[in-house]
Design an enzyme around this catalytic site. Structure first.
Site, PDB file in Angstrom:
ATOM      1  N   LYS A  13       0.747  -1.340  -0.073  1.00 21.28           N
ATOM      2  CA  LYS A  13       0.060   0.006   0.078  1.00 21.28           C
ATOM      3  C   LYS A  13       0.822   1.474  -0.024  1.00 21.28           C
ATOM      4  O   LYS A  13       0.561   2.168  -1.048  1.00 21.28           O
ATOM      5  CB  LYS A  13      -0.912   0.031   1.211  1.00 21.28           C
ATOM      6  N   ARG A 127      12.114  -5.598   4.910  1.00 24.55           N
ATOM      7  CA  ARG A 127      11.901  -4.300   4.891  1.00 24.55           C
ATOM      8  C   ARG A 127      12.547  -3.385   5.882  1.00 24.55           C
ATOM      9  O   ARG A 127      12.642  -3.907   6.988  1.00 24.55           O
ATOM     10  CB  ARG A 127      10.179  -4.104   5.177  1.00 24.55           C
ATOM     11  N   ARG A 175      -0.726  -8.806  13.532  1.00 20.38           N
ATOM     12  CA  ARG A 175      -1.175  -7.698  12.597  1.00 20.38           C
ATOM     13  C   ARG A 175      -2.113  -8.439  11.304  1.00 20.38           C
ATOM     14  O   ARG A 175      -2.968  -7.953  11.189  1.00 20.38           O
ATOM     15  CB  ARG A 175      -0.017  -6.849  12.259  1.00 20.38           C
TER      16      ARG A 175
HETATM   17  P1  AP5 Z   1       4.825  -1.740   1.944  1.00 21.23           P
HETATM   18  O1  AP5 Z   1       4.523  -0.876   0.548  1.00 21.23           O
HETATM   19  O2  AP5 Z   1       5.687  -0.992   2.971  1.00 21.23           O
HETATM   20  O3  AP5 Z   1       3.393  -2.620   2.394  1.00 21.23           O
HETATM   21  P2  AP5 Z   1       2.282  -1.743   3.111  1.00 21.23           P
HETATM   22  O4  AP5 Z   1       1.159  -2.478   2.592  1.00 21.23           O
HETATM   23  O5  AP5 Z   1       2.330  -0.271   3.355  1.00 21.23           O
HETATM   24  O6  AP5 Z   1       2.835  -2.412   4.607  1.00 21.23           O
HETATM   25  P3  AP5 Z   1       2.528  -1.991   6.133  1.00 21.23           P
HETATM   26  O7  AP5 Z   1       3.292  -3.093   6.858  1.00 21.23           O
HETATM   27  O8  AP5 Z   1       3.431  -0.961   6.234  1.00 21.23           O
HETATM   28  O9  AP5 Z   1       1.058  -2.198   6.257  1.00 21.23           O
HETATM   29  P4  AP5 Z   1       0.323  -2.011   7.639  1.00 21.23           P
HETATM   30  O10 AP5 Z   1      -0.881  -1.802   7.166  1.00 21.23           O
HETATM   31  O11 AP5 Z   1       0.729  -3.229   8.642  1.00 21.23           O
HETATM   32  O12 AP5 Z   1       1.134  -0.791   8.400  1.00 21.23           O
HETATM   33  P5  AP5 Z   1       0.767   0.570   8.708  1.00 21.23           P
HETATM   34  O13 AP5 Z   1       2.113   1.396   8.971  1.00 21.23           O
HETATM   35  O14 AP5 Z   1      -0.525   0.978   8.154  1.00 21.23           O
HETATM   36  O15 AP5 Z   1       5.756  -2.875   1.402  1.00 21.23           O
HETATM   37  C1  AP5 Z   1       6.230  -3.779   2.312  1.00 21.23           C
HETATM   38  C2  AP5 Z   1       7.756  -4.230   1.865  1.00 21.23           C
HETATM   39  O16 AP5 Z   1       7.576  -4.953   0.540  1.00 21.23           O
HETATM   40  C3  AP5 Z   1       8.655  -2.971   1.482  1.00 21.23           C
HETATM   41  O17 AP5 Z   1       9.938  -3.399   1.913  1.00 21.23           O
HETATM   42  C4  AP5 Z   1       8.587  -2.752  -0.050  1.00 21.23           C
HETATM   43  O18 AP5 Z   1       9.781  -2.305  -0.529  1.00 21.23           O
HETATM   44  C5  AP5 Z   1       8.327  -4.253  -0.529  1.00 21.23           C
HETATM   45  N1  AP5 Z   1       7.343  -4.503  -1.749  1.00 21.23           N
HETATM   46  C6  AP5 Z   1       6.351  -3.633  -1.892  1.00 21.23           C
HETATM   47  N2  AP5 Z   1       5.879  -4.045  -3.088  1.00 21.23           N
HETATM   48  C7  AP5 Z   1       6.549  -4.908  -3.592  1.00 21.23           C
HETATM   49  C8  AP5 Z   1       6.370  -5.600  -4.806  1.00 21.23           C
HETATM   50  N3  AP5 Z   1       5.591  -5.747  -5.788  1.00 21.23           N
HETATM   51  N4  AP5 Z   1       7.365  -6.662  -4.964  1.00 21.23           N
HETATM   52  C9  AP5 Z   1       8.297  -6.783  -3.989  1.00 21.23           C
HETATM   53  N5  AP5 Z   1       8.558  -6.204  -2.834  1.00 21.23           N
HETATM   54  C10 AP5 Z   1       7.670  -5.352  -2.669  1.00 21.23           C
HETATM   55  O19 AP5 Z   1       0.232   0.273  10.373  1.00 21.23           O
HETATM   56  C11 AP5 Z   1       0.938  -0.073  11.413  1.00 21.23           C
HETATM   57  C12 AP5 Z   1       0.281  -0.093  12.758  1.00 21.23           C
HETATM   58  O20 AP5 Z   1      -0.417   1.229  13.034  1.00 21.23           O
HETATM   59  C13 AP5 Z   1      -0.923  -1.151  12.683  1.00 21.23           C
HETATM   60  O21 AP5 Z   1      -0.713  -2.363  13.269  1.00 21.23           O
HETATM   61  C14 AP5 Z   1      -1.696  -0.526  13.767  1.00 21.23           C
HETATM   62  O22 AP5 Z   1      -1.339  -0.688  15.240  1.00 21.23           O
HETATM   63  C15 AP5 Z   1      -1.604   1.057  13.583  1.00 21.23           C
HETATM   64  N6  AP5 Z   1      -2.711   1.536  12.810  1.00 21.23           N
HETATM   65  C16 AP5 Z   1      -2.483   1.994  11.359  1.00 21.23           C
HETATM   66  N7  AP5 Z   1      -3.578   2.492  10.579  1.00 21.23           N
HETATM   67  C17 AP5 Z   1      -4.498   2.157  11.691  1.00 21.23           C
HETATM   68  C18 AP5 Z   1      -6.175   2.403  11.586  1.00 21.23           C
HETATM   69  N8  AP5 Z   1      -6.616   2.882  10.567  1.00 21.23           N
HETATM   70  N9  AP5 Z   1      -6.627   2.218  12.766  1.00 21.23           N
HETATM   71  C19 AP5 Z   1      -6.009   1.726  13.850  1.00 21.23           C
HETATM   72  N10 AP5 Z   1      -4.720   1.324  14.172  1.00 21.23           N
HETATM   73  C20 AP5 Z   1      -4.024   1.495  12.886  1.00 21.23           C
END
Ligand code: AP5
Length: 218
Positions: A13, A127, A175
């Site tokens: 994402k 990552r 998660r």
């Molecule tokens: P990346 O693009 O970083 O993936 P992502 O989907 O953004 O993954 P996240 O782990 O950041 O999502 P998340 O939803 O768990 O975390 P968030 O920060 O929102 O890609 C991942 C890796 O793969 C990277 O190294 C990239 O380079 C690589 N990659 C990407 N595309 C690729 C491809 N096509 N091929 C190969 N490699 C690839 O949330 C963190 C925490 O915050 C949550 O656990 C929760 O505690 C809290 N939180 C966030 N939002 C909320 C909410 N709305 N409500 C309540 N709590 C929340």
């Protein structure tokens, strides 16, 4: 263009949001990034946020909704926005609908990014983020040595890479469980609204980007 990117942790994402920002000139609104900024402050709210994130739980809806309401009131979101990691449960989705109705800016599309479980784990464990410029790289899915060779645009030196504290095995398992239980039901919610598009988000980043653009053009 007002869109939501929906997908499990590691589905790409954040990576695809950044590309959409460059191409469409609209901001990425990531609740993960907003919460990471909040957790670094030693305020009582920062402490609550840190506890939930470190355990892989969702942060309380009222905290997240307050942040979203403030962020969507900023003028740069006028032409549109990419919601990355929000909404994450039905209560948040309903609150978002109400907020967007209030400001007269309904969603155009919700894109679900599908990635196999094993690939999610591989991406998350590889990552790394640069301490200075926040660039996200991957030690396992990028060509060997590429991330380490890149120069940081802020310091002109190699990136200073670190692993997110919630990218450890136990927190990632939680998660992914939270995603299945609380976030996946949004797929039906948005399908019923006629907004859902699903893409295969595996394969090279540029190919996923093409599929995403095609889905948004429908
Ligand atoms: P990346 O693009 O970083 O993936 P992502 O989907 O953004 O993954 P996240 O782990 O950041 O999502 P998340 O939803 O768990 O975390 P968030 O920060 O929102 O890609 C991942 C890796 O793969 C990277 O190294 C990239 O380079 C690589 N990659 C990407 N595309 C690729 C491809 N096509 N091929 C190969 N490699 C690839 O949330 C963190 C925490 O915050 C949550 O656990 C929760 O505690 C809290 N939180 C966030 N939002 C909320 C909410 N709305 N409500 C309540 N709590 C929340």
């Amino acid at each position: 263009m007002r869109i939501v990117l929906l997908g499990a942790p590691g589905s790409g994402k954040g990576t695809q949001s950044q590309r959409l920002v460059e191409r469409h000139g609209i901001p990425q609104v990531s609740t993960g990034d907003l919460l990471r900024a909040a957790r670094t402050k030693g305020t009582p709210l920062g402490v609550k946020v840190r506890e939930a994130m470190d355990q892989g739980r969702l942060v309380a809806d009222d905290i997240v909704l307050g942040m979203i309401r403030e962020r969507l009131a900023e003028p740069d979101t006028g032409p549109g926005f990419i919601l990355d990691g929000f909404p994450r449960n039905l209560a948040q989705a309903r609150a978002l609908d109400a907020l967007l109705r209030e400001i007269g800016q309904p969603l155009d599309a919700v894109v679900q990014m599908e990635v196999d479980y094993g690939e999610l784990l591989r991406r998350i464990s590889g990552r790394r983020t640069c301490k200075d410029c926040d660039r996200v790289v991957n030690l396992l899915t990028s060509p060997p040595g590429e991330a380490e060779r890149e120069v940081c645009p802020k310091t002109g030196k190699p990136h200073r890479l670190f692993q997110r504290p919630d990218d450890n095995e136990a927190t990632v398992a939680e998660r992914l469980k939270v995603y299945e239980q609380q976030t996946r039901p949004l797929v039906d919610y948005y399908r019923q609204q006629g907004l859902l598009r699903t893409i295969n988000a595996e394969g090279p980043v540029a190919e996923v980007e093409q599929r995403l653009e095609l889905a948004l053009a429908k």
